[in-house]
Design a protein around this motif. Structure first.
Motif, PDB file in Angstrom:
ATOM      1  N   ALA A  62       0.835  -1.195   0.000  1.00 14.07           N
ATOM      2  CA  ALA A  62       0.000   0.000   0.000  1.00 14.07           C
ATOM      3  C   ALA A  62       0.870   1.246   0.000  1.00 14.07           C
ATOM      4  O   ALA A  62       1.896   1.326   0.696  1.00 14.07           O
ATOM      5  N   ILE A  63       0.469   2.222  -0.783  1.00 19.36           N
ATOM      6  CA  ILE A  63       1.207   3.475  -0.844  1.00 19.36           C
ATOM      7  C   ILE A  63       0.798   4.359   0.326  1.00 19.36           C
ATOM      8  O   ILE A  63      -0.393   4.594   0.554  1.00 19.36           O
ATOM      9  N   PRO A  64       1.744   4.831   1.123  1.00 18.25           N
ATOM     10  CA  PRO A  64       1.392   5.724   2.245  1.00 18.25           C
ATOM     11  C   PRO A  64       1.131   7.141   1.749  1.00 18.25           C
ATOM     12  O   PRO A  64       1.893   7.699   0.966  1.00 18.25           O
ATOM     13  N   VAL A  65       0.051   7.714   2.212  1.00 21.62           N
ATOM     14  CA  VAL A  65      -0.336   9.081   1.870  1.00 21.62           C
ATOM     15  C   VAL A  65      -0.522   9.844   3.168  1.00 21.62           C
ATOM     16  O   VAL A  65      -1.449   9.564   3.939  1.00 21.62           O
ATOM     17  N   GLY A  66       0.388  10.790   3.429  1.00 18.10           N
ATOM     18  CA  GLY A  66       0.272  11.627   4.610  1.00 18.10           C
ATOM     19  C   GLY A  66      -0.681  12.786   4.379  1.00 18.10           C
ATOM     20  O   GLY A  66      -0.794  13.300   3.266  1.00 18.10           O
ATOM     21  N   VAL A  67      -1.369  13.200   5.431  1.00 17.38           N
ATOM     22  CA  VAL A  67      -2.367  14.260   5.333  1.00 17.38           C
ATOM     23  C   VAL A  67      -2.131  15.255   6.459  1.00 17.38           C
ATOM     24  O   VAL A  67      -1.837  14.861   7.600  1.00 17.38           O
ATOM     25  N   ASP A  68      -2.223  16.519   6.150  1.00 21.76           N
ATOM     26  CA  ASP A  68      -2.324  17.552   7.185  1.00 21.76           C
ATOM     27  C   ASP A  68      -3.343  18.586   6.757  1.00 21.76           C
ATOM     28  O   ASP A  68      -3.624  18.746   5.567  1.00 21.76           O
ATOM     29  N   VAL A  69      -3.913  19.265   7.728  1.00 20.00           N
ATOM     30  CA  VAL A  69      -5.031  20.177   7.503  1.00 20.00           C
ATOM     31  C   VAL A  69      -4.772  21.466   8.261  1.00 20.00           C
ATOM     32  O   VAL A  69      -4.312  21.444   9.408  1.00 20.00           O
ATOM     33  N   GLN A  70      -5.062  22.568   7.622  1.00 20.24           N
ATOM     34  CA  GLN A  70      -5.062  23.870   8.276  1.00 20.24           C
ATOM     35  C   GLN A  70      -6.469  24.454   8.168  1.00 20.24           C
ATOM     36  O   GLN A  70      -6.966  24.723   7.074  1.00 20.24           O
ATOM     37  N   VAL A  71      -7.127  24.629   9.306  1.00 19.17           N
ATOM     38  CA  VAL A  71      -8.495  25.147   9.341  1.00 19.17           C
ATOM     39  C   VAL A  71      -8.436  26.661   9.217  1.00 19.17           C
ATOM     40  O   VAL A  71      -7.850  27.343  10.067  1.00 19.17           O
ATOM     41  N   GLU A  72      -9.044  27.172   8.163  1.00 20.90           N
ATOM     42  CA  GLU A  72      -9.056  28.614   7.942  1.00 20.90           C
ATOM     43  C   GLU A  72     -10.189  29.289   8.709  1.00 20.90           C
ATOM     44  O   GLU A  72      -9.992  30.347   9.318  1.00 20.90           O
ATOM     45  N   SER A  73     -11.370  28.689   8.712  1.00 19.15           N
ATOM     46  CA  SER A  73     -12.516  29.283   9.404  1.00 19.15           C
ATOM     47  C   SER A  73     -13.550  28.202   9.687  1.00 19.15           C
ATOM     48  O   SER A  73     -13.673  27.223   8.937  1.00 19.15           O
ATOM     49  N   LEU A  74     -14.250  28.401  10.778  1.00 13.04           N
ATOM     50  CA  LEU A  74     -15.409  27.588  11.117  1.00 13.04           C
ATOM     51  C   LEU A  74     -16.610  28.503  10.939  1.00 13.04           C
ATOM     52  O   LEU A  74     -16.903  29.343  11.783  1.00 13.04           O
ATOM     53  N   ASP A  75     -17.291  28.344   9.817  1.00  7.70           N
ATOM     54  CA  ASP A  75     -18.226  29.370   9.373  1.00  7.70           C
ATOM     55  C   ASP A  75     -19.514  29.388  10.179  1.00  7.70           C
ATOM     56  O   ASP A  75     -19.955  30.453  10.615  1.00  7.70           O
ATOM     57  N   SER A  76     -20.139  28.243  10.392  1.00  8.56           N
ATOM     58  CA  SER A  76     -21.441  28.243  11.063  1.00  8.56           C
ATOM     59  C   SER A  76     -21.712  26.888  11.679  1.00  8.56           C
ATOM     60  O   SER A  76     -21.199  25.864  11.223  1.00  8.56           O
ATOM     61  N   ILE A  77     -22.562  26.918  12.731  1.00  5.87           N
ATOM     62  CA  ILE A  77     -23.075  25.715  13.382  1.00  5.87           C
ATOM     63  C   ILE A  77     -24.593  25.833  13.386  1.00  5.87           C
ATOM     64  O   ILE A  77     -25.142  26.803  13.911  1.00  5.87           O
ATOM     65  N   SER A  78     -25.279  24.863  12.812  1.00  7.76           N
ATOM     66  CA  SER A  78     -26.737  24.901  12.717  1.00  7.76           C
ATOM     67  C   SER A  78     -27.329  23.812  13.597  1.00  7.76           C
ATOM     68  O   SER A  78     -27.070  22.618  13.367  1.00  7.76           O
ATOM     69  N   GLU A  79     -28.103  24.230  14.624  1.00  4.84           N
ATOM     70  CA  GLU A  79     -28.768  23.250  15.478  1.00  4.84           C
ATOM     71  C   GLU A  79     -29.966  22.630  14.782  1.00  4.84           C
ATOM     72  O   GLU A  79     -30.280  21.456  14.997  1.00  4.84           O
ATOM     73  N   VAL A  80     -30.647  23.403  13.943  1.00  3.22           N
ATOM     74  CA  VAL A  80     -31.838  22.874  13.275  1.00  3.22           C
ATOM     75  C   VAL A  80     -31.460  21.792  12.273  1.00  3.22           C
ATOM     76  O   VAL A  80     -32.070  20.717  12.238  1.00  3.22           O
ATOM     77  N   ASP A  81     -30.437  22.056  11.442  1.00  6.63           N
ATOM     78  CA  ASP A  81     -29.989  21.074  10.450  1.00  6.63           C
ATOM     79  C   ASP A  81     -28.969  20.091  10.992  1.00  6.63           C
ATOM     80  O   ASP A  81     -28.623  19.121  10.297  1.00  6.63           O
ATOM     81  N   MET A  82     -28.453  20.341  12.189  1.00  9.71           N
ATOM     82  CA  MET A  82     -27.437  19.490  12.799  1.00  9.71           C
ATOM     83  C   MET A  82     -26.236  19.311  11.859  1.00  9.71           C
ATOM     84  O   MET A  82     -25.851  18.193  11.487  1.00  9.71           O
ATOM     85  N   ASP A  83     -25.636  20.412  11.456  1.00  8.81           N
ATOM     86  CA  ASP A  83     -24.446  20.361  10.620  1.00  8.81           C
ATOM     87  C   ASP A  83     -23.568  21.560  10.917  1.00  8.81           C
ATOM     88  O   ASP A  83     -23.944  22.463  11.665  1.00  8.81           O
ATOM     89  N   PHE A  84     -22.378  21.562  10.333  1.00  9.33           N
ATOM     90  CA  PHE A  84     -21.424  22.661  10.477  1.00  9.33           C
ATOM     91  C   PHE A  84     -20.750  22.890   9.138  1.00  9.33           C
ATOM     92  O   PHE A  84     -20.679  21.986   8.285  1.00  9.33           O
ATOM     93  N   THR A  85     -20.241  24.100   8.932  1.00  6.85           N
ATOM     94  CA  THR A  85     -19.549  24.478   7.701  1.00  6.85           C
ATOM     95  C   THR A  85     -18.145  24.939   8.048  1.00  6.85           C
ATOM     96  O   THR A  85     -17.962  25.776   8.934  1.00  6.85           O
ATOM     97  N   MET A  86     -17.168  24.381   7.341  1.00  4.85           N
ATOM     98  CA  MET A  86     -15.759  24.656   7.638  1.00  4.85           C
ATOM     99  C   MET A  86     -15.003  24.891   6.336  1.00  4.85           C
ATOM    100  O   MET A  86     -15.241  24.210   5.330  1.00  4.85           O
ATOM    101  N   THR A  87     -14.093  25.858   6.358  1.00  2.00           N
ATOM    102  CA  THR A  87     -13.181  26.116   5.238  1.00  2.00           C
ATOM    103  C   THR A  87     -11.774  25.748   5.675  1.00  2.00           C
ATOM    104  O   THR A  87     -11.314  26.189   6.731  1.00  2.00           O
ATOM    105  N   LEU A  88     -11.091  24.949   4.854  1.00  2.00           N
ATOM    106  CA  LEU A  88      -9.790  24.413   5.265  1.00  2.00           C
ATOM    107  C   LEU A  88      -8.875  24.237   4.062  1.00  2.00           C
ATOM    108  O   LEU A  88      -9.315  24.216   2.912  1.00  2.00           O
ATOM    109  N   TYR A  89      -7.580  24.114   4.373  1.00  2.00           N
ATOM    110  CA  TYR A  89      -6.558  23.750   3.393  1.00  2.00           C
ATOM    111  C   TYR A  89      -6.213  22.280   3.613  1.00  2.00           C
ATOM    112  O   TYR A  89      -5.714  21.906   4.682  1.00  2.00           O
ATOM    113  N   LEU A  90      -6.483  21.465   2.610  1.00  2.00           N
ATOM    114  CA  LEU A  90      -6.237  20.023   2.690  1.00  2.00           C
ATOM    115  C   LEU A  90      -5.001  19.691   1.869  1.00  2.00           C
ATOM    116  O   LEU A  90      -4.948  19.973   0.665  1.00  2.00           O
ATOM    117  N   ARG A  91      -4.008  19.071   2.517  1.00  2.00           N
ATOM    118  CA  ARG A  91      -2.742  18.765   1.850  1.00  2.00           C
ATOM    119  C   ARG A  91      -2.455  17.271   1.937  1.00  2.00           C
ATOM    120  O   ARG A  91      -2.679  16.648   2.979  1.00  2.00           O
TER     121      ARG A  91
END
Length: 490
Positions: free
Chosen positions: A101-130
């Motif tokens: 198996a080929i190893p694939v390393g991952v790191d993430v930088q969270v730019e913003s946590l935009d919103s949390i919705s209790e009614v829809d039970m979800d969240f929106t996040m903007t990030l840099y995925l590497r």
């Protein structure tokens, strides 16, 4: 004798308007004309030529003194050899296909946590995925370049990991002004693949302690096609693989911590997959709900207690006050539930609001009891006055039900009344209200105990006492409830 004229060929002479020129002078004259013609042509070539107007200004040619160096990239003959031989390999196959198996390393930088919705039970996040991996097919010889950087156009021609977001509802890669994708290739074949993504993912929330709750949400990453036998996802630097912007803030939540985890996910049809988790814990700010929910509900409960100090005969004032507080509490409960999902369990805010509603409703029932008992007492007194118009100087306060519970001193106070006014057995059966029983000293202590036992009945019949004790019981009970509530849910 006249000599005959000689006839010469026509080529020997050249006739002109000025006369006949001898043929031996012709070469010199021809040379002169040719010289003048060449001189005129040379002068004409030196003059600037006038060109037809084409709408564009002609720029003067630079002098040879300021001539720039030639661009060597424009004088190569033939097509240059590319450093990355993309066309020589089949990039539809993963690197080292058929091997481990080929190893694939991952790191993430969270730019913003935009919103949390209790009614829809979800969240929106903007990030840099590497992503980090090694593909030997992209290796290139280089002594000067430490790496080569490309945009998203090369991504379509080579192999990249097919990572997706589990339980995501919506996601997109930013494309302003171009696709926010970066690909960096190193000479030894190592690849860095980075992109900027906004994702909306599901978050299972527990509102049993709302609004005194803490929520833990996760963003899950996984390969869609490659199992753990072909691709191994891992956090490149452990917990240091997740970085966040210090300026991230939310209006209703306090971000307590971010951390990473990883585990295997099993699908019955396809097998085992590596899954990475971005976990973050949020604690809700309570001050907003104190101002919008708890404080107004407490004021409505306290406002309902005002009716205990209003005269029981002021029916419009006490009834309108009770109905107003009940309707206001109903509005507060409806407003809170409108902004929440329809869950099947009781929330902490529901307990507080419904207990407050019960206190307000009991204050209305308290006046209903006071008004009813007052009406009953007035009816009895009216019947008594109609049946016995003369009370012989007895005070109205003495006309109450006495079941032999007066002491000897109280009985002696009535000794001055004639015996004709003491009611017979037949009149007592007709619900006569005064009955006197005189007892001796031997059973006086027993009579005092009976007096205490009848205290509750006398209080219940005295409408003033109901309001009096409600002024103490209602506030004390509500304060006790608040102490228990905040100690349990805080």
């Amino acid at each position: 004798m006249v000599q005959p004229r000689r006839v010469y060929p026509a080529a020997g002479y050249w006739r002109a308007a000025s006369g006949i020129i001898d043929s031996h002078r012709m070469p010199y004259f021809t040379r002169l004309i040719l010289f003048l013609f060449c001189l005129a042509a040379l002068v004409e070539s030196r003059k600037p030529k006038r060109r037809r107007w084409t709408g564009q200004l002609e720029m003067p040619k630079p002098s040879h003194l300021y001539k720039k160096n030639l661009d060597v990239t424009k004088i190569h003959k033939g097509k240059p050899q590319p450093l990355l031989r993309v066309e020589d390999h089949d990039f539809s196959m993963r690197p080292a296909f058929g091997g481990p198996a080929i190893p694939v390393g991952v790191d993430v930088q969270v730019e913003s946590l935009d919103s949390i919705s209790e009614v829809d039970m979800d969240f929106t996040m903007t990030l840099y995925l590497r992503h980090y991996w090694k593909d030997e097919r992209l290796a290139f010889p280089s002594t000067n370049n430490k790496s080569m950087t490309f945009d998203g156009r090369l991504v379509k021609k080579i192999w990249v990991p097919d990572v997706f977001f589990v339980h995501s509802k919506r996601s997109f890669t930013h494309d302003t002004t171009t696709d926010n994708i970066m690909l960096r290739v190193f000479p030894d074949g190592h690849v860095l693949y980075s992109m900027r993504i906004t994702v909306t993912a599901m978050c299972n929330m527990d509102f049993s302690h709302f609004p005194l709750d803490s929520q833990t949400c996760s963003l899950e990453l996984e390969s869609y096609a490659y199992t753990d036998e072909d691709l191994m996802l891992y956090w490149k630097n452990g917990d240091e693989s997740l970085k966040t912007d210090e300026k991230i803030s939310l209006s209703q939540f306090l971000i307590q911590k971010f951390h990473t985890t990883s585990r295997l996910a099993f699908y019955s049809s396809t097998g085992w997959y590596n899954r990475l988790y971005i976990n973050f814990t949020l604690r809700r700010h309570i001050f907003f709900f104190l101002l919008q929910t708890y404080f107004p509900a407490t004021l409505m409960v306290m406002l309902s207690w005002v009716s205990f100090w209003i005269d029981r005969r002021a029916v419009p004032a006490r009834v309108s006050l009770g109905i107003t507080t009940v309707l206001t509490m109903s509005t507060i409960i409806t407003g809170v539930n409108a902004s929440m999902p329809r869950v099947s369990y009781i929330k902490a805010v529901d307990i507080y609001l419904w207990v407050s509603f019960v206190f307000v409703f009991l204050s209305v029932l308290e006046y209903a009891a006071v008004n009813y008992l007052t009406t009953v007492q007035e009816r009895k007194e009216r019947k008594l006055r109609e049946k016995f118009p003369c009370t012989c100087g007895m005070l109205p306060s003495r006309t109450m039900m006495l079941d032999g519970s007066y002491t000897e001193s109280e009985a002696n106070s009535l000794a001055g009344y004639p015996r004709s006014h003491i009611l017979t057995e037949e009149e007592r059966q007709d619900k006569i209200v005064v009955h006197l029983a005189v007892s001796n000293e031997s059973n006086s202590s027993r009579k005092k105990g009976l007096l205490k036992g009848q205290m509750g009945l006398r209080i219940f019949q005295n409408t003033h006492a109901i309001d009096k004790y409600s002024r103490l019981i209602f506030p004390a009970s509500y304060i006790f409830f608040n102490l228990i509530y905040w100690s349990v849910f805080s």
